[in-house]
Design a protein around this motif. Structure first.
Motif, PDB file in Angstrom:
ATOM      1  N   ALA A   1       0.843  -1.192   0.000  1.00 44.92           N
ATOM      2  CA  ALA A   1       0.000   0.000   0.000  1.00 44.92           C
ATOM      3  C   ALA A   1       0.882   1.246   0.000  1.00 44.92           C
ATOM      4  CB  ALA A   1      -0.909  -0.003   1.229  1.00 44.92           C
ATOM      5  N   LYS A   2       0.318   2.346  -0.495  1.00 47.99           N
ATOM      6  CA  LYS A   2       1.025   3.622  -0.524  1.00 47.99           C
ATOM      7  C   LYS A   2       0.177   4.647   0.215  1.00 47.99           C
ATOM      8  CE  LYS A   2       3.330   2.694  -4.942  1.00 47.99           C
ATOM      9  NZ  LYS A   2       3.521   3.145  -6.349  1.00 47.99           N
ATOM     10  N   PRO A   3       0.408   4.772   1.515  1.00 47.17           N
ATOM     11  CA  PRO A   3      -0.455   5.642   2.319  1.00 47.17           C
ATOM     12  C   PRO A   3      -0.249   7.121   2.009  1.00 47.17           C
ATOM     13  CG  PRO A   3       1.402   4.879   3.626  1.00 47.17           C
ATOM     14  CD  PRO A   3       1.462   4.135   2.320  1.00 47.17           C
ATOM     15  N   ASN A   4      -1.315   7.866   2.176  1.00 46.67           N
ATOM     16  CA  ASN A   4      -1.250   9.318   2.033  1.00 46.67           C
ATOM     17  C   ASN A   4      -2.057   9.940   3.172  1.00 46.67           C
ATOM     18  OD1 ASN A   4      -0.503  11.768   0.739  1.00 46.67           O
ATOM     19  ND2 ASN A   4      -2.566  11.913  -0.110  1.00 46.67           N
ATOM     20  N   THR A   5      -1.697   9.542   4.383  1.00 43.37           N
ATOM     21  CA  THR A   5      -2.445   9.926   5.572  1.00 43.37           C
ATOM     22  C   THR A   5      -1.579  10.745   6.521  1.00 43.37           C
ATOM     23  OG1 THR A   5      -4.010   8.086   5.509  1.00 43.37           O
ATOM     24  CG2 THR A   5      -3.536   9.001   7.667  1.00 43.37           C
ATOM     25  N   THR A   6      -2.189  11.754   7.103  1.00 41.35           N
ATOM     26  CA  THR A   6      -1.535  12.582   8.114  1.00 41.35           C
ATOM     27  C   THR A   6      -2.316  12.460   9.412  1.00 41.35           C
ATOM     28  OG1 THR A   6      -0.789  14.151   6.425  1.00 41.35           O
ATOM     29  CG2 THR A   6      -0.776  14.902   8.725  1.00 41.35           C
ATOM     30  N   CYS A   7      -1.620  12.132  10.501  1.00 46.31           N
ATOM     31  CA  CYS A   7      -2.261  11.977  11.805  1.00 46.31           C
ATOM     32  C   CYS A   7      -1.962  13.167  12.692  1.00 46.31           C
ATOM     33  CB  CYS A   7      -1.773  10.710  12.507  1.00 46.31           C
ATOM     34  SG  CYS A   7      -2.088   9.168  11.616  1.00 46.31           S
ATOM     35  N   GLY A   8      -2.899  13.461  13.588  1.00 45.86           N
ATOM     36  CA  GLY A   8      -2.679  14.484  14.601  1.00 45.86           C
ATOM     37  C   GLY A   8      -1.970  13.892  15.802  1.00 45.86           C
ATOM     38  N   PRO A   9      -1.797  14.666  16.867  1.00 48.76           N
ATOM     39  CA  PRO A   9      -1.118  14.155  18.061  1.00 48.76           C
ATOM     40  C   PRO A   9      -1.969  13.128  18.799  1.00 48.76           C
ATOM     41  CG  PRO A   9      -1.970  16.364  18.443  1.00 48.76           C
ATOM     42  CD  PRO A   9      -2.160  16.088  16.991  1.00 48.76           C
ATOM     43  N   GLU A  10      -1.315  12.303  19.601  1.00 55.03           N
ATOM     44  CA  GLU A  10      -2.028  11.292  20.375  1.00 55.03           C
ATOM     45  C   GLU A  10      -3.023  11.966  21.316  1.00 55.03           C
ATOM     46  OE1 GLU A  10      -0.900   7.389  23.096  1.00 55.03           O
ATOM     47  OE2 GLU A  10       0.580   8.287  21.751  1.00 55.03           O
ATOM     48  N   GLY A  11      -4.233  11.391  21.402  1.00 58.05           N
ATOM     49  CA  GLY A  11      -5.275  11.967  22.230  1.00 58.05           C
ATOM     50  C   GLY A  11      -6.169  12.943  21.504  1.00 58.05           C
ATOM     51  N   SER A  12      -5.854  13.241  20.228  1.00 56.92           N
ATOM     52  CA  SER A  12      -6.640  14.219  19.473  1.00 56.92           C
ATOM     53  C   SER A  12      -7.766  13.573  18.667  1.00 56.92           C
ATOM     54  CB  SER A  12      -5.728  14.996  18.518  1.00 56.92           C
ATOM     55  OG  SER A  12      -5.162  14.118  17.530  1.00 56.92           O
ATOM     56  N   GLY A  13      -7.814  12.244  18.661  1.00 52.83           N
ATOM     57  CA  GLY A  13      -8.761  11.554  17.801  1.00 52.83           C
ATOM     58  C   GLY A  13      -9.935  10.946  18.534  1.00 52.83           C
ATOM     59  N   PRO A  14     -10.887  10.438  17.784  1.00 51.95           N
ATOM     60  CA  PRO A  14     -12.101   9.849  18.358  1.00 51.95           C
ATOM     61  C   PRO A  14     -11.861   8.431  18.848  1.00 51.95           C
ATOM     62  CG  PRO A  14     -12.169   9.737  15.980  1.00 51.95           C
ATOM     63  CD  PRO A  14     -10.905  10.480  16.320  1.00 51.95           C
ATOM     64  N   PRO A  15     -12.794   7.892  19.643  1.00 49.34           N
ATOM     65  CA  PRO A  15     -12.687   6.499  20.076  1.00 49.34           C
ATOM     66  C   PRO A  15     -12.733   5.571  18.861  1.00 49.34           C
ATOM     67  CG  PRO A  15     -14.349   7.671  21.360  1.00 49.34           C
ATOM     68  CD  PRO A  15     -13.972   8.556  20.225  1.00 49.34           C
ATOM     69  N   TRP A  16     -11.816   4.609  18.826  1.00 47.02           N
ATOM     70  CA  TRP A  16     -11.709   3.735  17.664  1.00 47.02           C
ATOM     71  C   TRP A  16     -12.999   2.971  17.412  1.00 47.02           C
ATOM     72  CZ3 TRP A  16     -11.915  -1.696  17.618  1.00 47.02           C
ATOM     73  CH2 TRP A  16     -11.674  -2.266  16.358  1.00 47.02           C
ATOM     74  N   ALA A  17     -13.624   2.453  18.459  1.00 44.14           N
ATOM     75  CA  ALA A  17     -14.822   1.622  18.281  1.00 44.14           C
ATOM     76  C   ALA A  17     -15.949   2.402  17.611  1.00 44.14           C
ATOM     77  CB  ALA A  17     -15.288   1.072  19.633  1.00 44.14           C
ATOM     78  N   ALA A  18     -16.070   3.679  17.939  1.00 46.30           N
ATOM     79  CA  ALA A  18     -17.113   4.501  17.325  1.00 46.30           C
ATOM     80  C   ALA A  18     -16.863   4.666  15.834  1.00 46.30           C
ATOM     81  CB  ALA A  18     -17.174   5.865  18.006  1.00 46.30           C
ATOM     82  N   CYS A  19     -15.610   4.866  15.453  1.00 49.03           N
ATOM     83  CA  CYS A  19     -15.281   4.989  14.029  1.00 49.03           C
ATOM     84  C   CYS A  19     -15.527   3.684  13.289  1.00 49.03           C
ATOM     85  CB  CYS A  19     -13.825   5.410  13.859  1.00 49.03           C
ATOM     86  SG  CYS A  19     -13.431   7.019  14.572  1.00 49.03           S
ATOM     87  N   ARG A  20     -15.216   2.585  13.946  1.00 52.55           N
ATOM     88  CA  ARG A  20     -15.393   1.279  13.306  1.00 52.55           C
ATOM     89  C   ARG A  20     -16.868   1.024  12.985  1.00 52.55           C
ATOM     90  NH1 ARG A  20     -11.710  -1.090  10.362  1.00 52.55           N
ATOM     91  NH2 ARG A  20     -13.309  -1.996   9.056  1.00 52.55           N
ATOM     92  N   ASP A  21     -17.763   1.542  13.820  1.00 50.57           N
ATOM     93  CA  ASP A  21     -19.199   1.395  13.547  1.00 50.57           C
ATOM     94  C   ASP A  21     -19.555   1.973  12.178  1.00 50.57           C
ATOM     95  OD1 ASP A  21     -19.642   0.174  15.956  1.00 50.57           O
ATOM     96  OD2 ASP A  21     -20.494   1.942  16.946  1.00 50.57           O
ATOM     97  N   ILE A  22     -18.932   3.103  11.846  1.00 49.80           N
ATOM     98  CA  ILE A  22     -19.214   3.748  10.558  1.00 49.80           C
ATOM     99  C   ILE A  22     -18.571   2.972   9.411  1.00 49.80           C
ATOM    100  CG2 ILE A  22     -18.962   5.871   9.206  1.00 49.80           C
ATOM    101  CD1 ILE A  22     -18.818   7.392  11.869  1.00 49.80           C
ATOM    102  N   ILE A  23     -17.304   2.602   9.584  1.00 51.83           N
ATOM    103  CA  ILE A  23     -16.579   1.903   8.519  1.00 51.83           C
ATOM    104  C   ILE A  23     -17.276   0.602   8.139  1.00 51.83           C
ATOM    105  CG2 ILE A  23     -14.376   0.828   7.888  1.00 51.83           C
ATOM    106  CD1 ILE A  23     -13.045   2.773   9.881  1.00 51.83           C
ATOM    107  N   ASP A  24     -17.765  -0.118   9.140  1.00 51.66           N
ATOM    108  CA  ASP A  24     -18.417  -1.404   8.870  1.00 51.66           C
ATOM    109  C   ASP A  24     -19.728  -1.255   8.113  1.00 51.66           C
ATOM    110  OD1 ASP A  24     -16.374  -2.776  10.054  1.00 51.66           O
ATOM    111  OD2 ASP A  24     -17.370  -3.034  11.986  1.00 51.66           O
ATOM    112  N   ARG A  25     -20.257  -0.040   8.041  1.00 49.79           N
ATOM    113  CA  ARG A  25     -21.507   0.209   7.313  1.00 49.79           C
ATOM    114  C   ARG A  25     -21.282   0.925   5.982  1.00 49.79           C
ATOM    115  NH1 ARG A  25     -22.740   0.528  12.733  1.00 49.79           N
ATOM    116  NH2 ARG A  25     -24.683  -0.474  13.398  1.00 49.79           N
ATOM    117  N   MET A  26     -20.039   1.286   5.704  1.00 50.18           N
ATOM    118  CA  MET A  26     -19.752   2.018   4.466  1.00 50.18           C
ATOM    119  C   MET A  26     -19.878   1.126   3.242  1.00 50.18           C
ATOM    120  SD  MET A  26     -16.464   4.466   5.172  1.00 50.18           S
ATOM    121  CE  MET A  26     -16.547   5.100   3.489  1.00 50.18           C
ATOM    122  N   PRO A  27     -20.314   1.671   2.117  1.00 50.89           N
ATOM    123  CA  PRO A  27     -20.235   0.923   0.864  1.00 50.89           C
ATOM    124  C   PRO A  27     -18.775   0.646   0.526  1.00 50.89           C
ATOM    125  CG  PRO A  27     -21.557   2.934   0.627  1.00 50.89           C
ATOM    126  CD  PRO A  27     -20.858   3.027   1.934  1.00 50.89           C
ATOM    127  N   ALA A  28     -18.530  -0.469  -0.150  1.00 48.85           N
ATOM    128  CA  ALA A  28     -17.145  -0.795  -0.550  1.00 48.85           C
ATOM    129  C   ALA A  28     -17.154  -1.480  -1.912  1.00 48.85           C
ATOM    130  CB  ALA A  28     -16.486  -1.680   0.498  1.00 48.85           C
TER     131      ALA A  28
END
Length: 205
Positions: free
Chosen positions: A75-102
């Motif tokens: 893979a060739k990532p093109n992602t930029t992350c913020g500092p630790e503690g700046s992001g949302p709870p992983w489980a909440a994000c996974r709820d959305i990803i698992d429902r996304m079209p693919a």
């Protein structure tokens, strides 16, 4: 839900698990998936006798009904992350990803008032009042721009932010998605964002 992607935290190795088109379910033991991935890595990824490194491989016909496949690829990532503690709870994000079209169906991403648009921008979902995933034009794009892509590319970019940023509680953005490289995917923690806005307002009031 399938497809499902595992990605190394540096974003360089992706492992996809998918099922045969038109098939909804099949079953497989986790140890068998792990073995299949190891076979691909040892056969297709490791440096061969000629000193050449391949980029991956596919093993199909897996599962009780032989309707599952696993793919290992670079893979060739093109992602930029913020500092630790700046992001949302992983489980909440996974709820959305698992429902996304693919799927690979072509879509037109653009303004709601453009008759060509099939996916109005911004495309935004929030889960558990914490994780918001937004698909929108990249910063600097001309307002009102229209671009085409399939949901699979957007889904892949979303997984990139998930594994590289969200799992470490970091906010993140994956850019340059779509045919004209005009889309980006962003993860935010709504609670942190609202707290920041409230703090800023109180300081300036």
């Amino acid at each position: 839900p399938l497809p499902f992607r595992y990605l190394s935290h540096n974003g360089l190795c992706a492992i996809d698990i998918a099922h045969t088109a038109g098939v909804l379910t099949d079953s497989i033991a986790p140890i068998d998936l792990k073995l299949a991935a190891r076979i691909i890595i040892s056969t297709c990824v490791m440096v061969n006798k000629r000193g050449e490194a391949n980029t991956g491989g596919l093993l199909a016909g897996l599962g009780q009904n032989q309707d599952l496949a696993i793919r290992v690829m670079a893979a060739k990532p093109n992602t930029t992350c913020g500092p630790e503690g700046s992001g949302p709870p992983w489980a909440a994000c996974r709820d959305i990803i698992d429902r996304m079209p693919a799927n690979n169906k072509r879509q037109v991403f653009g303004p709601r008032d453009d008759p060509r648009t099939t996916v109005p921008l911004p495309w935004r979902y929030t889960a558990r009042e914490r994780c918001t995933i937004t698909v929108d034009l990249v910063d600097g794009a001309e307002p009102g721009s229209v671009t085409t892509s399939d949901w699979y590319k957007v889904w892949a970019a979303t997984n990139e932010v998930d594994f590289m940023c969200a799992q470490q509680r970091k906010r993140g953005v994956a850019g340059i998605v779509g045919d004209n490289k005009l889309l980006q995917v962003e993860f935010k923690d709504e609670r942190l964002e609202s707290n920041t806005i409230s703090s800023s307002s109180s300081l300036t009031s």
